[in-house]
Write a protein that holds these residues in place. Sequence first.
Motif, short mmCIF file in Angstrom:
data_model
loop_
_atom_site.label_atom_id
_atom_site.label_comp_id
_atom_site.label_asym_id
_atom_site.label_seq_id
_atom_site.Cartn_x
_atom_site.Cartn_y
_atom_site.Cartn_z
N VAL A 1 -3.94 3.87 1.07
CA VAL A 1 -4.54 4.48 2.26
C VAL A 1 -4.46 5.69 2.73
O VAL A 1 -3.26 6.28 2.73
N ALA B 1 0.83 -1.17 0.18
CA ALA B 1 -0.13 -0.14 0.04
C ALA B 1 0.80 1.15 0.15
O ALA B 1 1.79 1.25 0.59
N ARG C 1 -8.51 2.91 0.78
CA ARG C 1 -9.04 2.58 2.38
C ARG C 1 -8.76 4.14 2.93
O ARG C 1 -7.85 4.66 2.73
N ARG D 1 -17.18 1.95 0.32
CA ARG D 1 -16.51 1.10 0.98
C ARG D 1 -17.41 1.32 2.42
O ARG D 1 -16.91 2.41 2.98
N TYR E 1 -4.94 -3.19 -0.04
CA TYR E 1 -5.23 -2.12 -0.46
C TYR E 1 -4.28 -1.28 -1.31
O TYR E 1 -3.01 -1.54 -0.89
N ASN F 1 -3.51 -3.40 6.04
CA ASN F 1 -3.67 -2.65 4.75
C ASN F 1 -3.18 -3.57 3.73
O ASN F 1 -3.03 -3.17 2.30
N GLN G 1 -10.49 5.60 -6.68
CA GLN G 1 -11.09 4.27 -7.23
C GLN G 1 -11.53 4.40 -8.57
O GLN G 1 -11.55 3.30 -9.32
N ARG H 1 -7.83 0.10 -5.19
CA ARG H 1 -8.54 -0.23 -4.10
C ARG H 1 -7.94 0.82 -3.01
O ARG H 1 -6.88 0.92 -2.77
#
Length: 542
Positions: A136, A2, A36, A81, A133, A130, A29, A34
């Motif tokens: 982050v 990540a 977070r 999400r 993802y 993480n 996105q 992906r």
Amino acid sequence: MARYVFITGGVVSSLGKGIASAALGALLQARGYRVRLRKLDPYLNVDPGTMSPTQHGEVFVTDDGAETDLDLGHYERFTGRSAVQADNITTGRLYKNILDKERRGDYLGATVQVIPHVTNEIKEFVLDGNEDYDFVLCEIGGTVGDIEAMPFMEAIRQLANDLPRGNAVYVHLTLMPFIAAAGELKTKPTQHSVKELQALGIAPDVLLVRADREIPEEERRKLSLFCNVRPSAVIQALDVASIYDVPMAYHREGLDDEVLAAFGIDPAPKPRLGPWEDLAERIRKPEGEVTIAIVGKYTGLKDAYKSLTEALYHGGLANHTRVRIDWIESEVFEKEDPAYWLEKVHGILVPGGFGERGSEGKIHAAQFARERKVPYFGICFGMQMAVVEAARNLAKIEKASSTEFGPTEEPVVGLMTEWLRGNMLEKRSSSGDLGGTMRLGAYTARLEEGSRIAGIYEKLEISERHRHRYEVNVGYKERLEESGLVFAGMSPDGVLPETIEYADHPWFVGVQFHPELKSRPLEPHPLFSSFVAAALEQSRLV
């Protein structure tokens, strides 16, 4: 592995770091990544659950029962999400974790200090979980220079060295005020904010500059020069008509391109922004308009009902309709006739709340909606007060009340102490901590076939998020149903009433849960879509 984006704020608070973080998440996105989002809050409360809504705003609740900062609601609405407990941490929770470890002897007798123990705890939180993802995004609450935020700033400074080179990027959100007397936009507040950040060892890669008008090229070059940021990375963040215009506005200014460039990702995947473009078009061209009265007790601070107002907005988008909100303090109805305030609205929404203040006014609002056949939506406390109204005026239980307000002969609403959650027995005690007496997070409800609410959901079993201490007393269910109130949704064990409605009313629904917490602009919650549709029908009659 990540990559990490740290979003900080400067100059003043309330600039919109949460919206900026959520919008950037949505843009990443849209490029297929992906994402977070996480929030680091500097205040000493363990969570915002016991904080006054008039001070802190709404408490957002996740499926797993966490009471979190309202920015997590923005994260969910923009990215789709669902947030979890581990997406939000406060200084209070950090210190609680550290002190628990110290008491257990985990530090082997070491002197516990801010560096390294507090900063290590922050870094562990940021890095944990993480693996799935690509990016982050970590928003640090407060403003650069706040004393309580210092450990967080130090932790994210350290992370740039702990992570592989090029895996951390800093975005700094600032304000560029317009001084009317001088007729100029001023760069100095941003310069000072960046200097403060640099003194902490953090050099921003991207400047996101809030302004109420276009920033001239000369001022951008000045910011680039004095803040040591590439000219293309000085991104203007102008005011927009709707927060859902923000992703497209920031994309046009190049925010996502600059963030990816800072990571060395070139060429970047092309974004697919069709859904956001369609949404913007729907916002610009509504085909109708309705007025919804929100009869609440925290109307002085609109952020106390943030998810609620957004969910109404989503319901309007689903119906191509502009929703106007008429904010009404519920205590007004304890002194004045509700008709004066409610005759011209197309729907009445009574939201959640705690305590006796304003409760009688909410009961009068429910009575007005029932008798005048105005669409009514009661959420949590709003459902409970609708049940009390039915008990008093239809079932003739004159002393019907809630034990939340004190001892009562007719506890139509009371503190439930036991119920089933799945296969587990949950227990509560009136003497427990305030947070400990809550029913929090996602619970299943079963809906009665043929009921209005089952038709709205188009299913007979639902899962919704809760945040409350008191429940409608199932012991009164039979008497209330004989008077016309329909308990259309119940907990799987049949102990907890979850939804109510009237079969002979155009649209009267009460729910014990908080559906607004799961509504998103690209996926409006069915209850809000249906409520706004009913209000639109009502507007044709008024």
